[in-house]
Design a protein around this motif. Structure first.
Motif, PDB file in Angstrom:
ATOM      1  N   SER A  96       0.860  -1.189   0.000  1.00  0.00           N
ATOM      2  CA  SER A  96       0.000   0.000   0.000  1.00  0.00           C
ATOM      3  C   SER A  96       0.896   1.239   0.000  1.00  0.00           C
ATOM      4  O   SER A  96       2.103   1.136   0.254  1.00  0.00           O
ATOM      5  CB  SER A  96      -0.909   0.031   1.240  1.00  0.00           C
ATOM      6  OG  SER A  96      -0.135   0.270   2.398  1.00  0.00           O
ATOM      7  N   GLY A  97       0.294   2.386  -0.254  1.00  0.00           N
ATOM      8  CA  GLY A  97       1.043   3.636  -0.190  1.00  0.00           C
ATOM      9  C   GLY A  97       1.509   3.917   1.228  1.00  0.00           C
ATOM     10  O   GLY A  97       2.625   4.421   1.442  1.00  0.00           O
ATOM     11  N   VAL A  98       0.664   3.586   2.212  1.00  0.00           N
ATOM     12  CA  VAL A  98       1.036   3.827   3.606  1.00  0.00           C
ATOM     13  C   VAL A  98       2.235   2.967   4.008  1.00  0.00           C
ATOM     14  O   VAL A  98       3.131   3.429   4.720  1.00  0.00           O
ATOM     15  CB  VAL A  98      -0.185   3.597   4.534  1.00  0.00           C
ATOM     16  CG1 VAL A  98       0.237   3.374   5.971  1.00  0.00           C
ATOM     17  CG2 VAL A  98      -1.119   4.805   4.458  1.00  0.00           C
ATOM     18  N   TYR A 122      -0.767  14.156   3.962  1.00  0.00           N
ATOM     19  CA  TYR A 122      -1.781  13.090   3.987  1.00  0.00           C
ATOM     20  C   TYR A 122      -1.916  12.618   5.443  1.00  0.00           C
ATOM     21  O   TYR A 122      -0.909  12.395   6.128  1.00  0.00           O
ATOM     22  CB  TYR A 122      -1.257  11.965   3.088  1.00  0.00           C
ATOM     23  CG  TYR A 122      -2.100  10.729   3.014  1.00  0.00           C
ATOM     24  CD1 TYR A 122      -3.410  10.777   2.541  1.00  0.00           C
ATOM     25  CD2 TYR A 122      -1.581   9.499   3.392  1.00  0.00           C
ATOM     26  CE1 TYR A 122      -4.176   9.618   2.459  1.00  0.00           C
ATOM     27  CE2 TYR A 122      -2.336   8.334   3.296  1.00  0.00           C
ATOM     28  CZ  TYR A 122      -3.633   8.405   2.828  1.00  0.00           C
ATOM     29  OH  TYR A 122      -4.377   7.262   2.743  1.00  0.00           O
ATOM     30  N   GLU A 165       4.972  17.264   0.715  1.00  0.00           N
ATOM     31  CA  GLU A 165       3.863  16.914  -0.172  1.00  0.00           C
ATOM     32  C   GLU A 165       3.444  18.165  -0.934  1.00  0.00           C
ATOM     33  O   GLU A 165       3.345  19.235  -0.340  1.00  0.00           O
ATOM     34  CB  GLU A 165       2.693  16.380   0.670  1.00  0.00           C
ATOM     35  CG  GLU A 165       1.741  15.526  -0.111  1.00  0.00           C
ATOM     36  CD  GLU A 165       0.742  14.788   0.788  1.00  0.00           C
ATOM     37  OE1 GLU A 165       1.125  14.358   1.900  1.00  0.00           O
ATOM     38  OE2 GLU A 165      -0.414  14.672   0.375  1.00  0.00           O
ATOM     39  N   SER A 169      -2.406  17.480   0.666  1.00  0.00           N
ATOM     40  CA  SER A 169      -3.622  16.669   0.680  1.00  0.00           C
ATOM     41  C   SER A 169      -4.743  17.571   1.186  1.00  0.00           C
ATOM     42  O   SER A 169      -4.562  18.284   2.157  1.00  0.00           O
ATOM     43  CB  SER A 169      -3.465  15.493   1.647  1.00  0.00           C
ATOM     44  OG  SER A 169      -2.979  14.354   1.001  1.00  0.00           O
ATOM     45  N   ASP A 194       5.869  12.752  -0.821  1.00  0.00           N
ATOM     46  CA  ASP A 194       4.730  11.948  -1.255  1.00  0.00           C
ATOM     47  C   ASP A 194       4.313  12.535  -2.602  1.00  0.00           C
ATOM     48  O   ASP A 194       3.708  13.594  -2.675  1.00  0.00           O
ATOM     49  CB  ASP A 194       3.605  12.048  -0.222  1.00  0.00           C
ATOM     50  CG  ASP A 194       2.412  11.160  -0.590  1.00  0.00           C
ATOM     51  OD1 ASP A 194       2.187  10.924  -1.786  1.00  0.00           O
ATOM     52  OD2 ASP A 194       1.703  10.731   0.338  1.00  0.00           O
ATOM     53  N   ALA A 216       1.573   6.438  -3.816  1.00  0.00           N
ATOM     54  CA  ALA A 216       0.505   5.452  -3.646  1.00  0.00           C
ATOM     55  C   ALA A 216       0.103   5.055  -5.068  1.00  0.00           C
ATOM     56  O   ALA A 216      -0.594   5.802  -5.746  1.00  0.00           O
ATOM     57  CB  ALA A 216      -0.662   6.052  -2.892  1.00  0.00           C
ATOM     58  N   THR A 218      -1.856   2.882  -5.729  1.00  0.00           N
ATOM     59  CA  THR A 218      -3.305   2.681  -5.594  1.00  0.00           C
ATOM     60  C   THR A 218      -4.088   3.711  -6.406  1.00  0.00           C
ATOM     61  O   THR A 218      -5.172   3.425  -6.883  1.00  0.00           O
ATOM     62  CB  THR A 218      -3.684   2.837  -4.095  1.00  0.00           C
ATOM     63  OG1 THR A 218      -2.831   2.004  -3.320  1.00  0.00           O
ATOM     64  CG2 THR A 218      -5.130   2.496  -3.833  1.00  0.00           C
ATOM     65  N   LYS A 219      -3.535   4.913  -6.540  1.00  0.00           N
ATOM     66  CA  LYS A 219      -4.256   6.002  -7.181  1.00  0.00           C
ATOM     67  C   LYS A 219      -4.039   5.991  -8.704  1.00  0.00           C
ATOM     68  O   LYS A 219      -4.661   5.211  -9.382  1.00  0.00           O
ATOM     69  CB  LYS A 219      -3.841   7.334  -6.549  1.00  0.00           C
ATOM     70  CG  LYS A 219      -3.859   7.313  -5.001  1.00  0.00           C
ATOM     71  CD  LYS A 219      -5.263   7.196  -4.426  1.00  0.00           C
ATOM     72  CE  LYS A 219      -5.303   6.831  -2.943  1.00  0.00           C
ATOM     73  NZ  LYS A 219      -4.535   7.658  -2.040  1.00  0.00           N
ATOM     74  N   MET A 228      -4.329  -2.191  -4.449  1.00  0.00           N
ATOM     75  CA  MET A 228      -3.574  -1.284  -3.581  1.00  0.00           C
ATOM     76  C   MET A 228      -2.088  -1.569  -3.729  1.00  0.00           C
ATOM     77  O   MET A 228      -1.672  -2.728  -3.760  1.00  0.00           O
ATOM     78  CB  MET A 228      -3.971  -1.483  -2.110  1.00  0.00           C
ATOM     79  CG  MET A 228      -5.458  -1.389  -1.940  1.00  0.00           C
ATOM     80  SD  MET A 228      -6.083  -0.545  -0.496  1.00  0.00           S
ATOM     81  CE  MET A 228      -5.024   0.734  -0.105  1.00  0.00           C
ATOM     82  N   TRP A 347      -8.911   8.056  -4.807  1.00  0.00           N
ATOM     83  CA  TRP A 347      -8.961   8.942  -5.972  1.00  0.00           C
ATOM     84  C   TRP A 347      -8.029   8.396  -7.045  1.00  0.00           C
ATOM     85  O   TRP A 347      -7.334   7.405  -6.806  1.00  0.00           O
ATOM     86  CB  TRP A 347      -8.613  10.382  -5.605  1.00  0.00           C
ATOM     87  CG  TRP A 347      -7.349  10.595  -4.786  1.00  0.00           C
ATOM     88  CD1 TRP A 347      -7.237  10.441  -3.428  1.00  0.00           C
ATOM     89  CD2 TRP A 347      -6.056  11.002  -5.250  1.00  0.00           C
ATOM     90  NE1 TRP A 347      -5.954  10.733  -3.025  1.00  0.00           N
ATOM     91  CE2 TRP A 347      -5.208  11.088  -4.114  1.00  0.00           C
ATOM     92  CE3 TRP A 347      -5.548  11.323  -6.495  1.00  0.00           C
ATOM     93  CZ2 TRP A 347      -3.869  11.467  -4.205  1.00  0.00           C
ATOM     94  CZ3 TRP A 347      -4.213  11.710  -6.588  1.00  0.00           C
ATOM     95  CH2 TRP A 347      -3.393  11.774  -5.460  1.00  0.00           C
TER      96      TRP A 347
HETATM   97  C1  LIG Z   1      -4.077   7.383  -0.724  1.00  0.00           C
HETATM   98  C2  LIG Z   1      -2.848   8.107  -0.413  1.00  0.00           C
HETATM   99  C3  LIG Z   1      -1.777   7.475   0.214  1.00  0.00           C
HETATM  100  C4  LIG Z   1      -1.859   6.063   0.741  1.00  0.00           C
HETATM  101  O1  LIG Z   1      -2.009   5.082  -0.189  1.00  0.00           O
HETATM  102  P1  LIG Z   1      -2.703   3.697   0.190  1.00  0.00           P
HETATM  103  O2  LIG Z   1      -2.345   2.831  -0.958  1.00  0.00           O
HETATM  104  O3  LIG Z   1      -4.156   3.991   0.312  1.00  0.00           O
HETATM  105  O4  LIG Z   1      -2.112   3.218   1.475  1.00  0.00           O
HETATM  106  C5  LIG Z   1      -0.621   8.191   0.417  1.00  0.00           C
HETATM  107  N1  LIG Z   1      -0.525   9.471   0.058  1.00  0.00           N
HETATM  108  C6  LIG Z   1      -1.530  10.126  -0.536  1.00  0.00           C
HETATM  109  C7  LIG Z   1      -1.341  11.553  -0.916  1.00  0.00           C
HETATM  110  C8  LIG Z   1      -2.730   9.475  -0.772  1.00  0.00           C
HETATM  111  O5  LIG Z   1      -3.751  10.144  -1.313  1.00  0.00           O
END
Ligand SMILES: *Cc1c(COP(=O)(O)O)cnc(C)c1O
Length: 406
Positions: A96-98, A122, A165, A169, A194, A216, A218-219, A228, A347
């Motif tokens: 995951s991004g986290v 974030y 960042e 966010s 980030d 991330a 994921t986005k 993810m 997103w």
């Molecule tokens: C969603 C997000 C993350 C975390 O990503 P995950 O894959 O949901 O853990 C990190 N930084 C930003 C700016 C995000 O929007």
């Protein structure tokens, strides 16, 4: 592609060719190949004989050792991401991004150290720094990224990492990353950005002075709201530390997920182009609506930090916020009336999303948005997807009508 060739081609072409090394696409001794790196599902990797086992393998991508170090599908994705982040030596992948953000901080912080966290970070970045790291004797402090002088004054010998960042966010202000990163570097602190909003295509973070670029996936990279993943890309010396921590912490992603993200990556450029154009149009339109008090979108001239956006960025995306004239009940009527916007935290997918955001989730160190009294302001964050822009505008108009109907 060789490094020098990679430097010459456009991002659009890199998105198509990156990570497609011949040796991951075909079978040795056979002519022909497939387009995409196959999904290599593997925990066990085999050695030729005992001598091969005894000689070991380099602990790097591209060498069969054991499933936790990834296989060709993950290596191909990591390779592609490296080519898309100018100045990167390699990339590590996370579930995951986290996870990527946690590992990035763990790589460079030790007991007694301090990390400075941008006030527009974030949410989870704050709790990793303030809650998790404090258990390991690391102190964390927020700083205002728009106040370079106070930032420079806050950095001390103890400061070993700075979390950046841009845009922020929720609050969406573009920050002077080259200046912040250079102040951090002069003080001997590692700057970690980030870079999820712009990606390496819209903001070449390492070339702008950052030491580590975290995303991330994921986005935007995934782009289809079904997987993810996170990544860290950096230069050679930094990636040695990152690789080691990644292996210590047992971080690995599945080849199936890597293949999904790779599929998303191929169309990321055209998706970003569409949603950036659409978001620019929608944000400009919102700017003139009587229901809206401010539009927090760096893509438009009135947006926070637009001049720096023009200076430092080569592309954007469809994520921005705006503040409504009204209270939380008005906002709920607005959001609930939207037909093309789902309500969800993520997103960067192909579909549009909207969520309510409040000043208490924005900035702690200054009023938000800048120069206004944020008391009672109600905000909405939207992720503009791939729908027709005129349909989304009509939908938002319907939301405003529902908001006024009370
Ligand atoms: C969603 C997000 C993350 C975390 O990503 P995950 O894959 O949901 O853990 C990190 N930084 C930003 C700016 C995000 O929007």
């Amino acid at each position: 592609m060789s490094d020098s060739e990679n430097h010459k081609v456009t991002a659009a072409t890199k998105l198509v060719s990156a990570g497609r090394r011949r040796k991951w696409l075909g079978v040795e001794g056979q002519k022909g190949s497939v387009v995409n790196p196959p999904v290599w599902r593997a925990s066990t990797h085999l050695f030729e004989d005992c001598a091969d086992l005894a000689s070991g393998r380099p602990d790097e991508h591209g060498h069969f050792r054991y499933g936790r170090a990834g296989g060709p599908t993950q290596w191909a994705l990591a390779d592609a991401l490296t080519q898309l982040e100018p100045g990167a030596h390699s990339t590590e992948l996370y579930p995951s991004g986290v996870a990527a953000l946690s590992i990035a901080m763990l790589c460079v912080l030790r007991p007694g150290d301090e990390v400075l966290v941008t006030d527009n970070a974030y949410g989870p970045t704050n709790w990793i720094a303030l809650s998790m790291l404090s258990q390991f004797g690391v102190t964390a402090k927020p700083f205002d990224p728009l106040d370079l002088e106070s930032f420079a004054a806050m950095i001390s010998d103890k400061t070993k990492a700075v979390m950046l960042e841009s845009p922020g966010s929720l609050t969406m202000e573009i920050c002077d990353i080259p200046a912040l990163a250079s102040i951090a570097r002069d003080a001997g602190a590692i700057s970690i950005i980030d870079n999820t909003w712009a990606t390496g295509i819209g903001f070449p973070a390492l070339e702008r002075g950052c030491d580590m670029s975290v995303m991330a996936l994921t986005k935007h990279a995934s782009g289809h709201s079904d997987v993810m993943m996170g990544s860290i890309s950096a230069g050679k010396e930094m990636m040695k530390k990152v690789r080691l921590m990644t292996q210590f912490m047992g971080q690995v992603v599945s080849p199936d997920d890597a293949a999904l993200v790779m599929r998303g990556l191929r169309t990321m450029g055209v998706r970003l182009e569409h949603s950036t154009r659409s978001a620019t149009e929608i944000a400009s339109w919102l700017q003139h609506r009587p229901e809206v008090t401010s539009v927090l979108c760096p893509l438009i001239p009135e947006g926070p930090g637009h001049a720096m956006y023009k200076r430092d960025f080569t592309g954007g995306c469809g994520l921005f916020s705006f503040l409504l004239k009204g209270d939380k009940a008005d906002r709920a009527r607005f959001i609930d009336a939207l037909e093309h916007f789902g309500i969800g935290y993520s997103w960067g997918g192909y579909e549009s999303l909207a969520i309510p955001i409040d000043p208490e989730h924005g900035r702690k160190l200054r009023t938000w948005p800048q120069g206004t009294n944020s008391d009672g302001a109600v905000g909405v964050r939207v992720s503009i997807g791939l729908e027709g822009t005129e349909d989304l505008i009509r939908d938002i108009e319907g939301g405003f009508a529902a908001m006024r109907s009370a």
